[in-house]
Design an enzyme around this catalytic site. Structure first.
Site, PDB file in Angstrom:
ATOM      1  N   ASP A 272       3.942 -21.409   6.851  1.00  0.00           N
ATOM      2  CA  ASP A 272       4.086 -20.355   7.844  1.00  0.00           C
ATOM      3  C   ASP A 272       4.660 -19.072   7.280  1.00  0.00           C
ATOM      4  OD1 ASP A 272       6.660 -21.324   7.395  1.00  0.00           O
ATOM      5  OD2 ASP A 272       7.305 -20.538   9.326  1.00  0.00           O
TER       6      ASP A 272
ATOM      7  N   ASP B   4       4.570 -26.978   3.863  1.00  0.00           N
ATOM      8  CA  ASP B   4       5.866 -26.338   3.806  1.00  0.00           C
ATOM      9  C   ASP B   4       6.752 -27.096   4.790  1.00  0.00           C
ATOM     10  OD1 ASP B   4       7.823 -24.376   3.486  1.00  0.00           O
ATOM     11  OD2 ASP B   4       7.127 -23.362   5.300  1.00  0.00           O
TER      12      ASP B   4
ATOM     13  N   ASP C  13       4.626 -19.132   1.375  1.00  0.00           N
ATOM     14  CA  ASP C  13       3.545 -20.118   1.289  1.00  0.00           C
ATOM     15  C   ASP C  13       2.202 -19.485   0.952  1.00  0.00           C
ATOM     16  OD1 ASP C  13       5.344 -22.121   2.185  1.00  0.00           O
ATOM     17  OD2 ASP C  13       5.109 -21.339   4.204  1.00  0.00           O
TER      18      ASP C  13
END
Lengths: 1119, 335
Positions: A823, A420, A827
């Site tokens: 995080d 990410d 995700d």
């Protein structure tokens, strides 16, 4: 990041159906009896413990026997209980399985006991429940949590935890606001605002009895809630939403008290429904291990069949003699029946029995202790990963976390990392950098300076201000430009959901404002507005107070359209002090330019677009701000629609979106903001290391293409020499076309690269829209071709589910190990999809962490995690599995050779206790210790040469070739162990027990020396484990031989008194080790692996760590 | 995870404490198989093993062993089994042997039985160690079936196939026509006599069944003194084995005539086994056996050969240890 965050919650609520009356839960306020009358709702007692004292044994055993291997050993133990097949005594036969089961059961029992204890503490906590009072009226009485029921009215005071999910009825605040901290629920430490409805606010709680709440069935969506409230005697239904419910596990903060009615209790609360563990994953090595286990099973079957067949032949050739041979005694002469045979059922039956007995005798070919060893080793490895100071994050005060305990070794084989961007590569600490207001760019950093002068309000995030802009606001007066600029900052201060928390600072004249909110972007914008003199100082559900350049002004919040990922914008409708009604909108540029009236000032729009482009090239996150003044008619029309939509029970979300879309149009462009999301420390270096280690890094982000590319450059993911392939299409056809172009481009570069030395690195940049088309039209294969040829893949504007789709694209088509790191809630799907999921415990809450296998504080920790710990874990685990196979096979082969000399009757010279203890005690500890402590290379070397990570990617430490080699070694060693003593003792007085003891000791010494030879780093623990094991075996053998009722009584002492015993022990050890030693010496010198060379380099460079190697190597001959 | 588990005080640092153990930095030595070590390890083993091999070969050579297989000569050519099973026939058999070399006292007398699977599972398990040791455990005959209880149900002591099949040939030896004593005391392990066989356990109901497996026992002597039984009960590891019969505590000169009068009672004919009388002196390697010497010489020779082989290889294909240019990614660049 805000947009993704909201996006995911919408995604989650999509799973829930609109609320219909028939499947609603009916809660009668203050009347728990009647609430549960018709349908029994769960009580509030929670039970996280799995077992009760009564169910522990059956349930725990049931769970343990899910392992196929345990069933195998159980079947064998049962077979052994049949009198015809009794190979081992009762005790000895069940011991290994019982040992493993008991160890696991004790571990489980301890964990469950802790859960029981916490359950008891939890259920015994007190809450104030409204009980219909006798005479003196209703009173709140303390009640244990477990007695709280659905429908009860509760009163919670500040800093108290909520015992159940409740709908707020009233709070100490006159506006009905209550602040809750959801730390226990999602780990987010900021305060969230929840509201009691105006309608219930002023009614005393005991008079609400009779009101009915209809709410949806219990579900695990923490961010969604749909219900309505019907007050007694009123037909109107008051809508209730997520902002009206407070959840179990949260804490009430900054609010003196709150009263609410329980709607979900106990296991039906959202917290408990979300309390599912991390998904079970299985490591790659374990999957491979199963393949080898099958081979071993095949060998086992062959051995058993061989013994059975040979015993058949033996019986056949000796058939005539069996009756009189003293050692067989086929007939039972004492039985009444003169022809009665004793324990003899004919050759065919004998063959079957022998086969089954052979399975029992050779059972440890499948190493039972391996499973428990692996668990212990992973525990040890996890311990070291958690304790590693280099994986500790100072800023968030978090250690490394191992949430899944069964995939440690996968960390050493990763080939593809999906990351990410926001919060993972970047810090997710937003800083307001620059603005374009009214077409003027205020991005000159040189002009920016800290806020000067004495201010009453001090926001906790300080923002540098542009002096010119400050002057313009202060002195701009009534100029067109000044007004627009003020409106811009007013929009920043109003158009948000931030709650200011005011505390007294160190300086009594100053007040510190802590801006609490769910979106870091909004915090940055509000702080920026505050720095420029528009300080948000108070928010209630109905109004906000803004300190505008020192003058407090009250603005009514008439309506708020929350952010959603379809509209990609939010808006507020504000009643200004001068009675005008304003609409402020902020959102992503793509969505905002669609609703901006470009006819008003097309130059302004063009200038702003240009600025936006330059901001995003700098890697800044951009937002566009617009506004419109609403006429009274417009406002009333909107208000009616809004009220209708927000009380609707069916499709409320869609209706509200429709209302929002209807009002958010023809906006006047105010300007745009640029917010910087700083890179985390060490990200470029980490990416560079990962790339050198042969790991592909893919970045998946919700950001715009320009932002993504610029971040890609700044973190060295993209370099100038890379050729970029951009797929960025707005239609299906153009997408197909650009994909075809990309393929031809890849082909061209690939054919080109075969000729020349330097390969041109390729980077694929693709956006979410194109991905939708590709996944829709089965062009995945083509995308895969392109992606796999590229060194870097950057996906921008991707939705959470698409992230998982991309991971799946690789996972399905290659055997490459994938790792996803992120995080945020967006995700989660990606983390769960990948082979290894890593959560960053950072700014965005804990959902990613909760779904992950490992969690850590910083992206850069990925380098030591993979390159160092992953490498070690894989190398250790791979060797341990191979060694366990070898160790047990050696023992079984040795038994097999002896069986050939016992008339194929599966006698073992080794005592049954030694057979059983062999893999559990004699040889188990060293392999576990070595698998936890041994290091093939030091940390420094592994980090200096990331290429060494390739060993895991190419499965260098565990593969079929190594398995075959170690099996050949095992056959050779078993031959040496068996035949050297056999030939020496042929035609001698040697008794079975003495020879058995010699074999026991030889095999234990040999396998331990084999291990010793493969140990790379010797510390005192390794020494203790390996030599200690041999000593322990010796002691065990002596103890067994000191029991007078064992047939082999005193044998070890007798045999140790003969010179031949020692001569044979030495000969067996040396003869057994020669092939392994010679092959190892040859391989390490003449065909060295990279790891071997690195080891040598380490050795010669590391002068202070060098001891005399001769001392160690002489252990081979020291016995 | 328990969602309600109270998180640690956030102000307290979670930083793991540094220790050499937790950081996996314990002092360790990292042995490497350098050419020097490899060659010296092989040489060392070679140098150590060759003399041991020679020593055991010479020890084996010094042992004088007299072997006489008598089972075939001591029965008529036809119906061997009938002959041996008939308790009426006279089974005396005289054998004459010539001693090739001087035999020093003590000379051990063994009987060697071939293809008698004393390690056969049916056989090995057919005993009751508790019964042998404890008087009270006389009834523990479960493992001994079908030789556990007599026809009337009384326990057989000692029970089981092993005891039942006790060897019952006897040897009377004379040197140059002069009788010589074969000492049958102290042939069993002292530990067995003291702790394994009870001094208050007496044989009973033994060898009273329909078929006789071997020797009978004197019921007035406790098991701990029945040394032949104790020797027999220590079952052999391999199908062909020797058991100590007695000791001759006198030297026998070279070319002495040895006359052995054998009571050939024991039935090895029904399963095609063999019976051999062995007289042997002893040394530190036990009985006469060249194998251990040969094995040591072979291993030692092989190691010396490997040492030389590695020296040659190291000379022809030398490699600098720890040279980074051998790393695969560096090699790719060079190529």
């Amino acid at each position: 990041m805000a947009e993704d965050h909201h996006g995911s919650s919408r995604h989650m609520s999509a799973s829930q159906k609109d609320l219909g009356d028939e499947d609603a839960r009916v809660v009668r306020v203050g009347d728990a009896e009647r609430t549960s009358e018709r349908l029994e709702y769960a009580g509030n007692a929670v039970r996280t413990a799995k077992y009760s004292p009564l169910t522990f044994l059956p349930r725990n055993l049931f769970e343990q026997f899910h392992r196929l291997a345990y069933v195998y050993f159980l079947v064998i133990a049962v077979l052994n209980q049949l009198p015809q097949l009794a190979v081992f005594g009762r005790g000895a036969s069940v011991m290994p399985l019982a040992f493993v089961l008991i160890v696991t059961a004790v571990k489980d029992a301890y964990e469950d006991w802790r859960r029981h204890r916490s359950d008891r503490a939890e259920n015994g906590r007190l809450a104030a429940v409204l009980s219909p009072g006798e005479g003196a009226g209703a009173q709140f009485r303390p009640t244990e949590w477990k007695h709280v029921r659905v429908g009860d009215v509760l009163r919670i005071v500040s800093n108290e935890s909520l015992p159940a999910d409740m709908v707020l009825l009233a709070t100490s605040e006159p506006t009905g606001v209550a602040y809750v901290q959801t730390l226990n629920l999602d780990g987010e430490s900021n305060l969230k605002t929840r509201y009691a409805k105006q309608e219930t606010l002023s009614t005393p709680p005991d008079q609400l009895t009779g009101a009915v709440i209809r709410c949806e069935r219990p579900n695990r969506n923490v961010y969604g809630f749909q219900a309505n409230l019907e007050l007694e005697g009123e037909s109107r239904r008051i809508p209730l939403g997520p902002s009206n419910i407070v959840l179990r596990g949260c804490e009430l903060k900054n609010t003196a008290w709150a009263v609410g009615v329980v709607v979900y209790a106990g296991r039906e609360t959202k917290a408990m429904l979300n309390n599912a563990g991390a998904p079970k994953k299985r490591s790659r090595l374990e999957t491979h291990m199963n393949r080898e286990t099958l081979f071993l099973s095949a060998i086992l079957v062959v051995l058993c069949a061989l013994v059975a067949a040979l015993s058949g032949v033996w019986l056949r050739t000796h058939e005539e003699e069996l009756e009189l041979a003293q050692f067989f005694h086929k007939r039972d002469y004492l039985s009444k029946d003169k022809d009665g045979n004793y324990n003899y059922y004919g050759i065919a039956a004998q063959i079957v029995f022998i086969f089954l007995m052979a399975v029992i005798v050779f059972q440890i070919m499948i190493p039972i202790s391996l499973y428990i060893s692996m668990e212990l080793v992973r525990l040890g490895q996890a311990y070291f990963m958690i304790r590693d100071t280099r994986l500790y994050d100072e800023s968030s005060n978090t250690r490394f976390q191992c949430r899944a305990l069964n995939i440690n070794e996968d960390l050493g084989q990763v080939k593809c990392v999906f990351s990410d961007k926001t919060g993972t590569l970047t810090q997710n600490k937003m800083e307001f950098r620059c603005a374009s207001i009214d077409g003027i760019d205020y991005s000159d950093i040189t002009r920016q300076q800290p806020v000067e002068g004495d201010r009453i309000w001090a926001p906790n995030i300080s923002v540098n201000t542009d002096s010119e802009l400050v002057k313009l606001i202060r002195d701009g007066g009534d100029t067109y430009q000044g007004r627009h600029t003020r409106e811009f900052f007013l929009a920043l201060a109003t158009c948000n959901t931030i709650v200011p928390m005011i505390t007294d600072g160190a300086d009594p004249k100053k007040k510190v404002i802590d801006y609490q909110g769910e979106s870091p972007d909004e915090q940055a914008l509000v702080s920026a507005a505050a720095a420029y003199g528009f300080v948000l100082v108070e928010r209630t559900s109905g109004h906000i107070v803004i300190d505008v350049l020192g003058e407090k002004q009250r603005y009514e919040v008439l309506g708020l359209h929350e952010f959603d990922s379809d509209r990609k914008r939010m808006s507020v409708i504000i009643g200004c002090p001068d009675k005008t009604v304003m609409l402020f909108v902020k959102g992503a540029d793509s969505s905002m330019f669609g609703v901006i009236d470009k006819t008003i000032n097309s130059d302004l729009v063009q200038a702003t677009e240009k600025h936006l482009h330059s901001y995003s090239s700098l890697g800044l996150r951009t937002l566009v701000i617009g506004m419109r003044e609403l006429s009274q008619a417009e406002f009333q029309e909107w208000q009616m629609a809004y009220e209708k939509a927000s009380t609707a029970l069916l499709g409320r979300g869609n209706l509200l979106r429709g209302v929002a879309a209807n009002i958010e149009r023809n906006l006047r462009l105010l300007g745009a903001s640029g917010i910087e999301d700083k890179l985390q420390d060490g990200v470029p270096e980490a990416i560079e290391k990962l790339r050198q280690a042969g790991i592909k890094v893919w970045v998946l982000t919700g950001d715009k293409q320009e932002t993504a590319i610029s971040i890609g450059y700044s973190c060295k993911l993209l370099t100038r020499e890379m050729t970029q392939i951009v797929i960025n299409s707005h239609s299906r056809d153009s997408c197909t076309k650009s994909l075809d172009d990309a393929i031809s481009m890849v082909d061209k570069f690939q054919s080109f690269s075969t000729d020349s030395q330097a390969r041109v690195p390729l980077a694929l940049i693709i956006d979410g829209n194109s991905l939708v088309y590709i996944f829709d039209t089965d062009r995945e294969e083509k995308l895969f071709e392109v992606a796999i040829a590229c060194d870097v893949v950057l996906c921008c504007r991707v939705a959470p589910l698409q992230k998982a789709g991309i991971v799946d694209l690789i996972k399905k088509r290659t055997s490459d190990m994938t790792l996803a790191i992120g995080d945020g809630a967006n995700d989660v799907s990606m983390i769960q999809m990948a082979d290894v999921g890593i959560g960053i415990s950072g700014q965005e809450g804990r959902q990613a962490v909760m779904a992950s296998d490992f969690a850590m504080g910083q992206f850069r920790f990925l380098v030591p995690l993979l390159l160092v710990h992953g490498h070690w874990n894989y190398q250790r685990m791979g060797y341990m599995i191979l060694y366990n196979f070898y160790r047990n096979a050696t023992f079984v082969f040795m038994l097999f050779w002896y069986v050939l000399y016992t008339g194929f009757t599966l006698t073992t010279a080794i005592t049954e206790w030694s057979s059983v203890l062999y893999s559990v005690i004699y040889t188990a500890v060293p392999t576990i210790v070595v698998a936890i402590l041994d290091k093939d290379l030091g940390r420094r070397t592994l980090l200096k040469y990331p290429q060494l990570y390739g060993a895991g990617q190419c499965e260098e430490n565990y593969n079929l070739r190594l398995f075959i080699f170690i099996m050949m070694d095992s056959v050779w060693q078993s031959l040496a162990i068996f035949f050297i003593p056999y030939l020496a003792y042929r035609k001698s007085v040697i008794d079975g027990a003495s020879l058995g003891d010699l074999w026991t000791l030889s095999v234990v010494i040999l396998v331990n020396i084999h291990l010793a030879m493969d140990v790379i780093r010797w510390n005192w623990i390794t020494h203790a484990a390996i030599w200690g094991s041999i000593v322990a075996t010796w002691i065990c053998v002596m103890i067994i031989d000191s029991i007078p009722i064992m047939p082999g009584f005193w044998a070890i002492y007798k045999v140790m008194g003969t010179g031949l015993f020692w001569a044979l022990l030495l000969a067996v050890t040396v003869a057994g080790m020669i092939p392994h030693f010679a092959a190892k010496a040859f391989k390490e010198y003449f065909t060295p692996s990279d790891i071997q060379i690195a080891r040598e380099m380490e050795k010669w460079q590391d002068t202070h760590d060098v001891t005399h190697p001769e001392v160690q190597m002489s252990t081979v001959v020291r016995v | 995870m328990d969602p309600f588990e109270v998180e640690g005080d956030s102000r307290k640092s979670n930083k793991p404490k540094y220790s050499k153990f937790t950081q996996q930095e314990l002092p360790a030595c990292k042995p490497l198989l350098t050419p020097g070590i490899v060659v010296s390890a092989f040489s060392l083993i070679g140098i150590l093993f060759v003399p041991i091999g020679l020593a055991s070969l010479s020890a084996s050579q010094e042992i004088v062993e007299l072997i006489d297989r008598y089972d075939t000569s001591c029965v008529p050519m036809t119906d061997k089994v009938g002959f041996i099973q008939n308790s009426k026939t006279d089974k005396t058999c005289t054998r004459t042997l010539t001693v090739p070399k001087q035999m020093k006292s003590p000379i051990y007398v063994y009987y060697q039985i071939g293809d008698f699977y004393q390690n056969h599972r049916r056989y090995v398990k057919s005993r009751s160690d508790k019964q042998l040791r404890y008087k009270e455990a006389a009834g523990l005959t479960k493992n001994c079936e079908p030789e556990g209880n007599s026809a009337d149900g009384a326990p057989i002591i000692p029970c089981g196939l092993i005891a039942w099949s006790l060897f019952n040939d006897t040897y009377t030896i004379s040197v140059n026509k002069k009788a010589i004593e074969v000492n049958k005391k102290g042939i069993a392990w002292q530990s067995d006599k003291n702790n394994k066989f009870g001094s208050d356990v007496y044989p009973s109901n033994f060898q009273k069944g329909n078929i006789i497996g071997g020797a009978k026992l004197n019921e007035s002597i406790p098991l701990s003194e029945q040394e032949d039984l104790i020797v027999w009960m220590r079952t052999a590891a391999l199908p062909t084995f020797r058991k100590l019969y007695g000791r001759i505590e006198a030297d026998i000169m070279a070319n002495d005539q040895l006359t052995v009068v054998i009571q050939n009672n024991y039935n090895t004919y029904s399963f095609g086994g063999s019976k051999v009388l062995v007289l042997s002196t002893t040394s530190w390697i036990g009985g006469k056996n060249n194998f251990i010497g040969v094995a040591y010489l072979t291993i030692g020779g092989l190691c010396l050969f490997l040492a030389v082989g590695f020296i040659v290889l190291y000379m022809f294909k030398p490699r600098a240890l720890g040279d980074p240019s051998y790393l695969s990614w560096n090699r790719d660049i060079l190529d």
